[in-house]
Motif scaffolding. Structure first.
Motif, mmCIF file in Angstrom:
data_model
loop_
_atom_site.group_PDB
_atom_site.id
_atom_site.type_symbol
_atom_site.label_atom_id
_atom_site.label_comp_id
_atom_site.label_asym_id
_atom_site.label_seq_id
_atom_site.Cartn_x
_atom_site.Cartn_y
_atom_site.Cartn_z
ATOM 1 N N ILE A 5 35.547 23.957 -30.483
ATOM 2 C CA ILE A 5 36.221 25.188 -30.907
ATOM 3 C C ILE A 5 37.717 24.923 -30.959
ATOM 4 N N ASP A 6 38.347 25.431 -32.013
ATOM 5 C CA ASP A 6 39.782 25.231 -32.238
ATOM 6 C C ASP A 6 40.510 26.473 -31.736
ATOM 7 N N THR A 7 40.948 26.431 -30.496
ATOM 8 C CA THR A 7 41.540 27.624 -29.890
ATOM 9 C C THR A 7 42.310 27.264 -28.624
ATOM 10 N N VAL A 25 36.847 21.277 -27.067
ATOM 11 C CA VAL A 25 37.900 22.197 -27.519
ATOM 12 C C VAL A 25 39.044 21.378 -28.101
ATOM 13 N N THR A 26 39.625 21.893 -29.179
ATOM 14 C CA THR A 26 40.901 21.358 -29.645
ATOM 15 C C THR A 26 41.946 22.465 -29.517
ATOM 16 N N THR A 27 43.087 22.106 -28.945
ATOM 17 C CA THR A 27 44.219 23.034 -28.926
ATOM 18 C C THR A 27 45.348 22.365 -29.699
ATOM 19 N N ASN A 28 46.339 23.138 -30.045
ATOM 20 C CA ASN A 28 47.563 22.552 -30.609
ATOM 21 C C ASN A 28 48.719 23.453 -30.190
ATOM 22 N N PRO A 29 49.969 22.995 -30.336
ATOM 23 C CA PRO A 29 51.098 23.798 -29.843
ATOM 24 C C PRO A 29 51.153 25.195 -30.467
ATOM 25 N N VAL A 81 44.071 13.262 -25.031
ATOM 26 C CA VAL A 81 45.473 13.482 -25.409
ATOM 27 C C VAL A 81 45.599 13.445 -26.933
ATOM 28 N N LYS A 82 46.127 14.545 -27.465
ATOM 29 C CA LYS A 82 46.279 14.647 -28.912
ATOM 30 C C LYS A 82 47.670 14.124 -29.287
ATOM 31 N N VAL A 83 47.688 13.222 -30.249
ATOM 32 C CA VAL A 83 48.926 12.525 -30.620
ATOM 33 C C VAL A 83 49.093 12.623 -32.142
ATOM 34 N N PRO A 127 41.363 14.697 -39.429
ATOM 35 C CA PRO A 127 41.823 15.052 -40.777
ATOM 36 C C PRO A 127 41.775 16.570 -40.939
ATOM 37 N N PHE A 128 42.852 17.148 -41.501
ATOM 38 C CA PHE A 128 42.983 18.612 -41.648
ATOM 39 C C PHE A 128 42.547 19.000 -43.065
ATOM 40 N N ILE A 129 41.322 19.441 -43.199
ATOM 41 C CA ILE A 129 40.826 19.652 -44.566
ATOM 42 C C ILE A 129 41.343 20.937 -45.205
ATOM 43 N N GLY A 130 41.424 22.019 -44.431
ATOM 44 C CA GLY A 130 41.879 23.295 -45.002
ATOM 45 C C GLY A 130 43.300 23.201 -45.534
ATOM 46 N N ARG A 131 44.148 22.495 -44.787
ATOM 47 C CA ARG A 131 45.552 22.388 -45.232
ATOM 48 C C ARG A 131 45.671 21.546 -46.493
ATOM 49 N N LEU A 132 44.757 20.570 -46.674
ATOM 50 C CA LEU A 132 44.758 19.808 -47.934
ATOM 51 C C LEU A 132 44.330 20.717 -49.083
ATOM 52 N N VAL A 161 36.497 16.685 -37.965
ATOM 53 C CA VAL A 161 36.940 17.484 -39.121
ATOM 54 C C VAL A 161 37.666 18.726 -38.602
ATOM 55 N N ALA A 162 38.950 18.830 -38.936
ATOM 56 C CA ALA A 162 39.786 19.926 -38.414
ATOM 57 C C ALA A 162 40.306 20.784 -39.559
ATOM 58 N N SER A 163 40.885 21.925 -39.169
ATOM 59 C CA SER A 163 41.400 22.877 -40.153
ATOM 60 C C SER A 163 40.259 23.384 -41.040
ATOM 61 N N THR A 164 39.131 23.677 -40.397
ATOM 62 C CA THR A 164 37.981 24.253 -41.124
ATOM 63 C C THR A 164 38.232 25.752 -41.263
ATOM 64 N N ARG A 165 37.779 26.301 -42.373
ATOM 65 C CA ARG A 165 38.122 27.699 -42.659
ATOM 66 C C ARG A 165 36.913 28.599 -42.883
ATOM 67 N N HIS A 166 35.735 28.002 -43.163
ATOM 68 C CA HIS A 166 34.558 28.834 -43.458
ATOM 69 C C HIS A 166 33.274 28.049 -43.174
ATOM 70 N N CYS A 181 33.120 18.533 -35.581
ATOM 71 C CA CYS A 181 33.801 19.522 -36.407
ATOM 72 C C CYS A 181 34.456 20.495 -35.439
ATOM 73 N N THR A 182 35.729 20.784 -35.614
ATOM 74 C CA THR A 182 36.348 21.810 -34.778
ATOM 75 C C THR A 182 36.461 23.088 -35.586
ATOM 76 N N ILE A 183 36.052 24.182 -34.954
ATOM 77 C CA ILE A 183 35.769 25.421 -35.676
ATOM 78 C C ILE A 183 36.532 26.572 -35.019
HETATM 79 O O1 G3P Z 1 43.681 22.047 -34.540
HETATM 80 C C1 G3P Z 1 44.293 21.783 -35.731
HETATM 81 C C2 G3P Z 1 43.747 22.425 -36.965
HETATM 82 O O2 G3P Z 1 42.418 22.730 -36.838
HETATM 83 C C3 G3P Z 1 44.623 23.470 -37.572
HETATM 84 O O3 G3P Z 1 43.971 24.352 -38.425
HETATM 85 O O4 G3P Z 1 43.855 26.387 -39.807
HETATM 86 O O5 G3P Z 1 46.026 25.759 -38.738
HETATM 87 O O6 G3P Z 1 45.146 24.453 -40.636
HETATM 88 P P1 G3P Z 1 44.800 25.291 -39.456
#
Ligand code: G3P
Length: 212
Positions: A5-7, A25-29, A81-83, A127-132, A161-166, A181-183
């Motif tokens: 889960i991406d949260t 879990v994946t977190t980001n700043p 550790v996320k880098v 890899p951030f697919i949604g942002r691509l 697989v990150a930045s999933t949207r649907h 897959c992080t969701i």
């Molecule tokens: O955790 C990083 C990534 O999943 C960010 O997603 O929706 O901000 O592009 P998003």
């Protein structure tokens, strides 16, 4: 395929973990800033719920990144550790690999970046697919490209697989054989649902009422 889960929201992690389907879990700043609260406390609570919790370094020079990597990895055995995918990040990943610290290389937008991170010793690449897709490129196409390269060689690195949207993103990632897959929670909530399930259940219960 592992489901992360991406949260940075512990309640969301608890909820999906209770379904019996959550691996990490994946977190980001940005997610941490949105939720507020103490970063270490949040990560530690998540580490009690799942085996892999990505905590991102915020330094940009490798010596500082390494200090953060050593600190975070000392918090709990489940911390990854996320880098970020930079040259300084690669140096940090190399160091962490040598020290047995697991890393997740984030902000990957090309197959070359993916290969570099794997060669440096990343445990996972993101890899951030949604942002691509957002900039008119083919996010899932990048996953296909990376999985082909992974099939050709012998990388231990998991493709996350990150930045999933649907929900279709999750299916397509699995079809391509991605490891993780992080969701986001909002997408997770959609996965168990189908209108025909709801209609079917309503009918079963209505019919059962007639029996009574
Ligand atoms: O955790 C990083 C990534 O999943 C960010 O997603 O929706 O901000 O592009 P998003």
């Amino acid at each position: 395929m592992k489901y992360f889960i991406d949260t940075a929201n512990v309640g969301e992690v608890e909820e999906v973990a209770s379904w019996g389907v959550l691996d990490g879990v994946t977190t980001n700043p940005s997610l941490v800033a949105k939720e507020g609260g103490d970063f270490k406390e949040t990560v530690l609570k998540m580490c009690e719920l799942v085996n892999e919790v990505s905590a991102q370094v915020t330094a940009t020079e490798s010596d500082e990144m390494i200090k953060q990597a050593e600190e975070y990895s000392g918090w709990h055995k489940n911390v990854v550790v996320k880098v970020p995918m930079t040259i300084e990040g690669l140096k940090t990943i190399k160091y962490c690999k040598e020290k047995g610290i697991r890393t997740n290389c984030t902000l990957v937008f090309s197959a070359n970046q993916a290969v570099l991170a794997a060669k440096a010793g990343a445990s996972m690449i993101s890899p951030f697919i949604g942002r691509l897709d957002d900039v008119g490129q083919d996010g899932m196409g990048l996953i296909a490209e990376i999985m082909t390269i992974w099939d050709n060689y012998d990388f231990d690195t998991e493709v996350l697989v990150a930045s999933t949207r649907h929900p279709r993103h999750i299916v397509e990632a699995a079809e391509l054989g991605a490891h993780i897959c992080t969701i986001p929670f909002k997408v997770f909530e959609k996965l168990p649902k189908h209108q025909l399930t709801d209609i079917g259940l309503r009918k079963f219960l209505d019919d059962w009422d007639k029996v009574k």
